[in-house]
Design an enzyme around this catalytic site. Structure first.
Site, PDB file in Angstrom:
ATOM      1  N   LYS A   1       0.964  -9.704   4.139  1.00 22.66           N
ATOM      2  CA  LYS A   1       2.129  -9.494   2.876  1.00 22.66           C
ATOM      3  C   LYS A   1       1.142  -7.911   3.237  1.00 22.66           C
ATOM      4  O   LYS A   1       0.471  -7.493   3.610  1.00 22.66           O
ATOM      5  CB  LYS A   1       1.061  -9.458   1.494  1.00 22.66           C
ATOM      6  CG  LYS A   1       1.659  -8.406   0.652  1.00 22.66           C
ATOM      7  CD  LYS A   1       0.737  -9.255  -1.515  1.00 22.66           C
ATOM      8  CE  LYS A   1      -0.439  -8.578  -0.913  1.00 22.66           C
ATOM      9  NZ  LYS A   1      -1.174  -8.496  -2.192  1.00 22.66           N
TER      10      LYS A   1
ATOM     11  N   LYS B   1      -2.153  -2.440   0.275  1.00 19.08           N
ATOM     12  CA  LYS B   1      -3.260  -0.928   0.180  1.00 19.08           C
ATOM     13  C   LYS B   1      -4.606  -1.605   0.988  1.00 19.08           C
ATOM     14  O   LYS B   1      -4.272  -0.110   1.614  1.00 19.08           O
ATOM     15  CB  LYS B   1      -3.940  -0.723  -1.188  1.00 19.08           C
ATOM     16  CG  LYS B   1      -2.723  -0.598  -2.159  1.00 19.08           C
ATOM     17  CD  LYS B   1      -3.185  -0.295  -3.706  1.00 19.08           C
ATOM     18  CE  LYS B   1      -1.868  -0.088  -4.931  1.00 19.08           C
ATOM     19  NZ  LYS B   1      -2.814  -1.417  -4.887  1.00 19.08           N
TER      20      LYS B   1
ATOM     21  N   LYS C   1      -9.349 -14.212  -2.451  1.00 19.39           N
ATOM     22  CA  LYS C   1     -10.442 -12.925  -2.440  1.00 19.39           C
ATOM     23  C   LYS C   1     -12.069 -13.478  -2.179  1.00 19.39           C
ATOM     24  O   LYS C   1     -12.487 -13.052  -2.200  1.00 19.39           O
ATOM     25  CB  LYS C   1      -9.821 -11.938  -3.450  1.00 19.39           C
ATOM     26  CG  LYS C   1      -8.689 -11.332  -3.561  1.00 19.39           C
ATOM     27  CD  LYS C   1      -9.169 -10.162  -3.860  1.00 19.39           C
ATOM     28  CE  LYS C   1      -7.287  -9.633  -3.796  1.00 19.39           C
ATOM     29  NZ  LYS C   1      -7.320  -8.246  -4.691  1.00 19.39           N
TER      30      LYS C   1
HETATM   31  P1  AMP Z   1      -1.328  -4.410  -7.370  1.00 17.74           P
HETATM   32  O1  AMP Z   1      -1.163  -3.281  -5.131  1.00 17.74           O
HETATM   33  O2  AMP Z   1      -1.874  -5.361  -6.280  1.00 17.74           O
HETATM   34  O3  AMP Z   1      -2.081  -3.919  -8.239  1.00 17.74           O
HETATM   35  O4  AMP Z   1       0.068  -4.570  -6.874  1.00 17.74           O
HETATM   36  C1  AMP Z   1       0.798  -3.453  -8.251  1.00 17.74           C
HETATM   37  C2  AMP Z   1       2.296  -4.416  -7.722  1.00 17.74           C
HETATM   38  O5  AMP Z   1       2.774  -4.449  -6.506  1.00 17.74           O
HETATM   39  C3  AMP Z   1       2.485  -5.761  -8.254  1.00 17.74           C
HETATM   40  O6  AMP Z   1       3.526  -5.885  -8.984  1.00 17.74           O
HETATM   41  C4  AMP Z   1       2.137  -6.636  -6.776  1.00 17.74           C
HETATM   42  O7  AMP Z   1       2.622  -7.521  -6.659  1.00 17.74           O
HETATM   43  C5  AMP Z   1       3.339  -5.688  -6.341  1.00 17.74           C
HETATM   44  N1  AMP Z   1       3.038  -5.322  -4.720  1.00 17.74           N
HETATM   45  C6  AMP Z   1       1.553  -5.004  -3.899  1.00 17.74           C
HETATM   46  N2  AMP Z   1       2.125  -5.306  -2.743  1.00 17.74           N
HETATM   47  C7  AMP Z   1       3.743  -5.671  -2.219  1.00 17.74           C
HETATM   48  C8  AMP Z   1       4.171  -6.195  -1.246  1.00 17.74           C
HETATM   49  N3  AMP Z   1       4.045  -6.515  -0.349  1.00 17.74           N
HETATM   50  N4  AMP Z   1       5.766  -6.747  -1.880  1.00 17.74           N
HETATM   51  C9  AMP Z   1       6.070  -6.764  -2.625  1.00 17.74           C
HETATM   52  N5  AMP Z   1       5.207  -6.646  -4.101  1.00 17.74           N
HETATM   53  C10 AMP Z   1       3.959  -5.915  -3.705  1.00 17.74           C
END
Ligand code: AMP
Ligand code: TRP
Length: 329
Positions: A194, A197, A113
């Site tokens: 990956k 969002k 990042k």
């Molecule tokens: P975040 O959106 O970064 O707050 O992620 C929230 C949760 O979703 C965390 O446990 C991430 O590891 C999981 N996560 C986000 N994107 C993915 C993805 N593409 N595949 C699997 N887990 C994900």
């Protein structure tokens, strides 16, 4: 004793399928166990580590909480907003005094990042100390997360052990749990990246609140390959493998088994569309009902905060004393 399960999600955008299969569904599966004791936090302070718009953050915080309830999180689980519980930021400082600068700069997510940007927020560097504080303040034992958070979880474990060894037993040492096939769901248009969002144009990202027409359009445009037969091979055929993992997770099968009986990628896409609509349509409908009553969501968040704040404050008080901060009065 019930097992304490805890996770957090950042309100930096709308929840997408990777969040669902990497963290939300594993959380709900753990929550269904008879002896589970579940805490979930909307990690709004983490959303401040990158450029943000205040009004959008506020709206996304409520949207994320509402989406989690729409996914089936029981309102009696303690769902709360990170910034409403002061223990997190207080403990984060104590953990910054436990971690080293080298540990923070070695974090892969920080490197990714921060690269290419000459003005990153300082909090992007110290973020893993805040995340460790989230987990340790609540005596979490099991933390369901996607693959991208495993390194932060390992650091949390290291810091808990180091603190306990230096200052006496203070923290429960947590462990991460990641789902077998969907710990890193890939973008449908770019199976090398990956699903997230933010970061792509969104055309390969299925959001949990997408309507059926949008889901059909996104899956139809998903990248597969020109090979006629479907074989699961994540190295050589990443597009097909990602969709197989997705279909398997939605239908309770191994990725390779999910391809059984499907003649080609058209049939695979149709099967995924059906499974996605069956999973997400009830979530979208429930979301609409809950969003019509925002005071009810606010009530859940206030009850969550009131339930978790006092024990978290007690854990931080233990840590303060262990470190030698004088208890005054
Ligand atoms: P975040 O959106 O970064 O707050 O992620 C929230 C949760 O979703 C965390 O446990 C991430 O590891 C999981 N996560 C986000 N994107 C993915 C993805 N593409 N595949 C699997 N887990 C994900
Ligand atoms: N940092 C996590 C992410 O980006 C979200 C998060 C914040 C979290 N606090 C947490 C996850 C505590 C697990 C436990 O996905």
């Amino acid at each position: 004793m019930p097992t304490r399960v805890f996770t957090g999600l950042k309100p930096t955008g709308r929840l997408q399928l990777g969040n669902h299969l990497g963290a939300v569904r594993p959380l709900l599966d753990l929550a269904a166990a008879p002896a589970a004791d579940v805490l979930v936090c909307v990690a709004d302070l983490h959303a401040l580590t990158v450029d943000h718009d205040p009004a959008r953050l506020r709206a996304l915080t409520r949207e994320l909480a509402t989406t989690l309830l729409a996914c089936g999180l029981d309102p009696s689980a303690r769902l709360f907003v990170q910034s409403s519980v002061p223990a997190h930021t207080e403990l984060a400082y104590l953990l910054e005094c436990t971690a080293t600068h080298g540990e923070m700069t070695r974090m892969v997510q920080f490197k990714e990042k921060s690269s290419g940007s000459d003005s990153i927020r300082l909090s992007l560097l110290t973020y893993p100390a805040l995340m460790a504080a989230d987990i340790l303040a609540h005596d979490a034992e099991v933390v369901p997360v996607g693959e991208d958070q495993r390194q932060h979880l390992e650091l949390t474990t290291t810091l808990a052990r180091r603190f306990n060894a230096r200052y006496g037993e203070t923290f429960v040492v947590p462990r991460a749990t990641t789902p077998p096939a969907t710990a890193r769901l890939k973008d449908l248009r770019d199976p090398g990246a990956k699903m997230g969002k933010t970061g792509s144009d969104g055309s390969g990202v299925v959001f949990l609140l997408d309507d059926p027409d949008t889901i059909v359009a996104k899956v139809r445009r998903a990248v597969t390959d020109a090979e006629p037969a479907l074989i699961y091979d994540s190295a050589e055929r990443p597009g097909v493998a990602n969709i197989a993992a997705l279909l398997g997770a939605l239908t309770g099968r191994e990725p390779a088994a999910a391809l059984d009986g499907l003649p080609g990628s058209g049939a695979l896409k149709r099967a995924v569309i059906d499974a996605l609509v069956a999973t997400l349509d009830p979530v979208r409908r429930r979301y609409a009902e809950l969003a019509a009553e925002p005071t009810e969501v606010d009530r859940v968040l206030a009850a969550g905060r009131d339930a978790v704040a006092p024990p978290a404050a007690a854990t931080v008080a233990r840590a303060r004393e262990a470190m030698g901060l004088l208890r005054v009065g």
